[in-house]
Motif scaffolding. Structure first.
Motif, PDB file in Angstrom:
ATOM      1  N   LEU A  61       0.830  -1.195   0.000  1.00 27.51           N
ATOM      2  CA  LEU A  61       0.000   0.000   0.000  1.00 27.51           C
ATOM      3  C   LEU A  61       0.872   1.255   0.000  1.00 27.51           C
ATOM      4  CD1 LEU A  61      -2.727  -1.044   2.574  1.00 27.51           C
ATOM      5  CD2 LEU A  61      -2.926  -0.975   0.083  1.00 27.51           C
ATOM      6  N   GLN A  62       0.473   2.219  -0.811  1.00 28.27           N
ATOM      7  CA  GLN A  62       1.158   3.505  -0.859  1.00 28.27           C
ATOM      8  C   GLN A  62       0.152   4.586  -0.482  1.00 28.27           C
ATOM      9  OE1 GLN A  62       2.650   3.757  -4.852  1.00 28.27           O
ATOM     10  NE2 GLN A  62       4.372   2.415  -4.437  1.00 28.27           N
ATOM     11  N   ALA A  63       0.515   5.400   0.498  1.00 28.04           N
ATOM     12  CA  ALA A  63      -0.393   6.429   1.006  1.00 28.04           C
ATOM     13  C   ALA A  63      -0.522   7.592   0.033  1.00 28.04           C
ATOM     14  CB  ALA A  63       0.107   6.947   2.347  1.00 28.04           C
ATOM     15  N   ASP A  64      -1.763   8.037  -0.155  1.00 29.03           N
ATOM     16  CA  ASP A  64      -2.037   9.286  -0.855  1.00 29.03           C
ATOM     17  C   ASP A  64      -1.882  10.420   0.158  1.00 29.03           C
ATOM     18  OD1 ASP A  64      -2.853   8.021  -3.295  1.00 29.03           O
ATOM     19  OD2 ASP A  64      -4.815   7.624  -2.406  1.00 29.03           O
ATOM     20  N   SER A  65      -2.000  11.635  -0.285  1.00 30.51           N
ATOM     21  CA  SER A  65      -1.990  12.766   0.648  1.00 30.51           C
ATOM     22  C   SER A  65      -3.259  12.716   1.496  1.00 30.51           C
ATOM     23  CB  SER A  65      -1.957  14.093  -0.110  1.00 30.51           C
ATOM     24  OG  SER A  65      -0.764  14.214  -0.839  1.00 30.51           O
ATOM     25  N   PRO A  66      -3.132  12.920   2.803  1.00 34.66           N
ATOM     26  CA  PRO A  66      -4.323  12.896   3.652  1.00 34.66           C
ATOM     27  C   PRO A  66      -5.228  14.088   3.344  1.00 34.66           C
ATOM     28  CG  PRO A  66      -2.396  13.540   4.918  1.00 34.66           C
ATOM     29  CD  PRO A  66      -1.918  13.183   3.558  1.00 34.66           C
ATOM     30  N   MET A  67      -6.522  13.904   3.570  1.00 31.03           N
ATOM     31  CA  MET A  67      -7.504  14.963   3.353  1.00 31.03           C
ATOM     32  C   MET A  67      -8.159  15.310   4.683  1.00 31.03           C
ATOM     33  SD  MET A  67      -9.485  13.630   0.032  1.00 31.03           S
ATOM     34  CE  MET A  67      -8.643  12.976  -1.364  1.00 31.03           C
ATOM     35  N   LYS A  79     -10.008   3.138  -4.405  1.00 31.43           N
ATOM     36  CA  LYS A  79      -8.783   3.010  -3.612  1.00 31.43           C
ATOM     37  C   LYS A  79      -8.716   1.637  -2.957  1.00 31.43           C
ATOM     38  CE  LYS A  79      -7.484   7.246  -4.376  1.00 31.43           C
ATOM     39  NZ  LYS A  79      -6.233   7.614  -4.998  1.00 31.43           N
ATOM     40  N   ALA A  80      -7.506   1.162  -2.689  1.00 30.70           N
ATOM     41  CA  ALA A  80      -7.316  -0.146  -2.051  1.00 30.70           C
ATOM     42  C   ALA A  80      -7.706  -0.120  -0.573  1.00 30.70           C
ATOM     43  CB  ALA A  80      -5.867  -0.589  -2.195  1.00 30.70           C
ATOM     44  N   LEU A  81      -7.490   1.016   0.077  1.00 30.86           N
ATOM     45  CA  LEU A  81      -7.807   1.179   1.495  1.00 30.86           C
ATOM     46  C   LEU A  81      -8.103   2.648   1.748  1.00 30.86           C
ATOM     47  CD1 LEU A  81      -7.861   0.303   4.523  1.00 30.86           C
ATOM     48  CD2 LEU A  81      -5.384   0.693   4.545  1.00 30.86           C
ATOM     49  N   VAL A  82      -9.142   2.890   2.530  1.00 29.14           N
ATOM     50  CA  VAL A  82      -9.467   4.251   2.963  1.00 29.14           C
ATOM     51  C   VAL A  82      -9.815   4.193   4.441  1.00 29.14           C
ATOM     52  CG1 VAL A  82     -10.910   6.274   2.619  1.00 29.14           C
ATOM     53  CG2 VAL A  82     -10.416   4.793   0.682  1.00 29.14           C
ATOM     54  N   VAL A  83      -9.196   5.079   5.215  1.00 29.22           N
ATOM     55  CA  VAL A  83      -9.431   5.141   6.657  1.00 29.22           C
ATOM     56  C   VAL A  83      -9.820   6.570   7.020  1.00 29.22           C
ATOM     57  CG1 VAL A  83      -8.425   4.803   8.944  1.00 29.22           C
ATOM     58  CG2 VAL A  83      -7.723   3.337   7.061  1.00 29.22           C
ATOM     59  N   ALA A  84     -10.941   6.706   7.711  1.00 33.62           N
ATOM     60  CA  ALA A  84     -11.378   8.003   8.224  1.00 33.62           C
ATOM     61  C   ALA A  84     -11.233   7.959   9.741  1.00 33.62           C
ATOM     62  CB  ALA A  84     -12.832   8.278   7.842  1.00 33.62           C
ATOM     63  N   PHE A  85     -10.582   8.976  10.298  1.00 32.05           N
ATOM     64  CA  PHE A  85     -10.378   8.977  11.740  1.00 32.05           C
ATOM     65  C   PHE A  85     -10.410  10.394  12.302  1.00 32.05           C
ATOM     66  CE2 PHE A  85      -6.225   9.089   9.727  1.00 32.05           C
ATOM     67  CZ  PHE A  85      -5.520  10.034  10.448  1.00 32.05           C
ATOM     68  N   GLN A  86     -10.506  10.458  13.611  1.00 33.70           N
ATOM     69  CA  GLN A  86     -10.517  11.731  14.330  1.00 33.70           C
ATOM     70  C   GLN A  86      -9.350  11.748  15.293  1.00 33.70           C
ATOM     71  OE1 GLN A  86     -13.733  12.171  17.086  1.00 33.70           O
ATOM     72  NE2 GLN A  86     -13.141  14.219  17.691  1.00 33.70           N
ATOM     73  N   ARG A  87      -8.711  12.900  15.390  1.00 31.89           N
ATOM     74  CA  ARG A  87      -7.636  13.088  16.373  1.00 31.89           C
ATOM     75  C   ARG A  87      -7.872  14.396  17.100  1.00 31.89           C
ATOM     76  NH1 ARG A  87      -1.689  11.804  14.915  1.00 31.89           N
ATOM     77  NH2 ARG A  87      -1.669  11.434  17.130  1.00 31.89           N
ATOM     78  N   GLU A  88      -7.633  14.380  18.384  1.00 30.12           N
ATOM     79  CA  GLU A  88      -7.716  15.598  19.178  1.00 30.12           C
ATOM     80  C   GLU A  88      -6.331  15.911  19.697  1.00 30.12           C
ATOM     81  OE1 GLU A  88     -10.765  15.543  22.154  1.00 30.12           O
ATOM     82  OE2 GLU A  88     -12.220  14.675  20.787  1.00 30.12           O
ATOM     83  N   GLY A  89      -6.003  17.181  19.696  1.00 26.32           N
ATOM     84  CA  GLY A  89      -4.694  17.573  20.183  1.00 26.32           C
ATOM     85  C   GLY A  89      -4.392  19.010  19.844  1.00 26.32           C
ATOM     86  N   ASP A  90      -3.134  19.354  20.003  1.00 21.80           N
ATOM     87  CA  ASP A  90      -2.678  20.717  19.774  1.00 21.80           C
ATOM     88  C   ASP A  90      -1.613  20.723  18.684  1.00 21.80           C
ATOM     89  OD1 ASP A  90      -1.704  23.304  19.849  1.00 21.80           O
ATOM     90  OD2 ASP A  90      -1.436  23.340  22.024  1.00 21.80           O
ATOM     91  N   PRO A  91      -1.955  21.241  17.495  1.00 17.96           N
ATOM     92  CA  PRO A  91      -0.964  21.240  16.417  1.00 17.96           C
ATOM     93  C   PRO A  91       0.254  22.113  16.721  1.00 17.96           C
ATOM     94  CG  PRO A  91      -3.014  22.291  15.710  1.00 17.96           C
ATOM     95  CD  PRO A  91      -3.225  21.768  17.086  1.00 17.96           C
ATOM     96  N   LYS A  92       0.106  23.091  17.592  1.00 11.46           N
ATOM     97  CA  LYS A  92       1.235  23.965  17.938  1.00 11.46           C
ATOM     98  C   LYS A  92       2.304  23.222  18.728  1.00 11.46           C
ATOM     99  CE  LYS A  92      -1.449  28.209  17.856  1.00 11.46           C
ATOM    100  NZ  LYS A  92      -1.984  29.319  18.618  1.00 11.46           N
TER     101      LYS A  92
END
Length: 79
Positions: free
Chosen positions: A15-21, A40-53
């Motif tokens: 598997l080769q990753a595309d750019s995340p959206m 696509k061969a694989l698609v994953v939708a997820f949520q992340r919480e945090g601080d990008p800074k």
């Protein structure tokens, strides 16, 4: 943050990753993932919480996954 990550099947089936959206909501991420799953061969939708800074993020929570889903994705905590 809501993210949809898609993958294409590369040489030898790797598997080769595309750019995340980035998505606006859980439902938007799920809808985008469903549309991408058709080609696509694989698609994953997820949520992340945090601080990008600071770069501090909690573990990702799975919204939905389509295609050749690996065990580690299936084992993720779901929303």
């Amino acid at each position: 943050m809501y993210v949809v990550q898609s993958f294409i099947a590369g040489k030898r089936g790797q598997l080769q990753a595309d750019s995340p959206m980035q998505a606006n909501s859980t439902s938007h991420a799920r809808s985008l993932a469903q549309r991408l799953a058709v080609r696509k061969a694989l698609v994953v939708a997820f949520q992340r919480e945090g601080d990008p800074k600071t770069g501090e993020w909690e573990d990702a929570k799975l919204i939905d996954a389509f295609g050749a889903v690996p065990d580690e994705v299936r084992e993720m905590e779901r929303i």
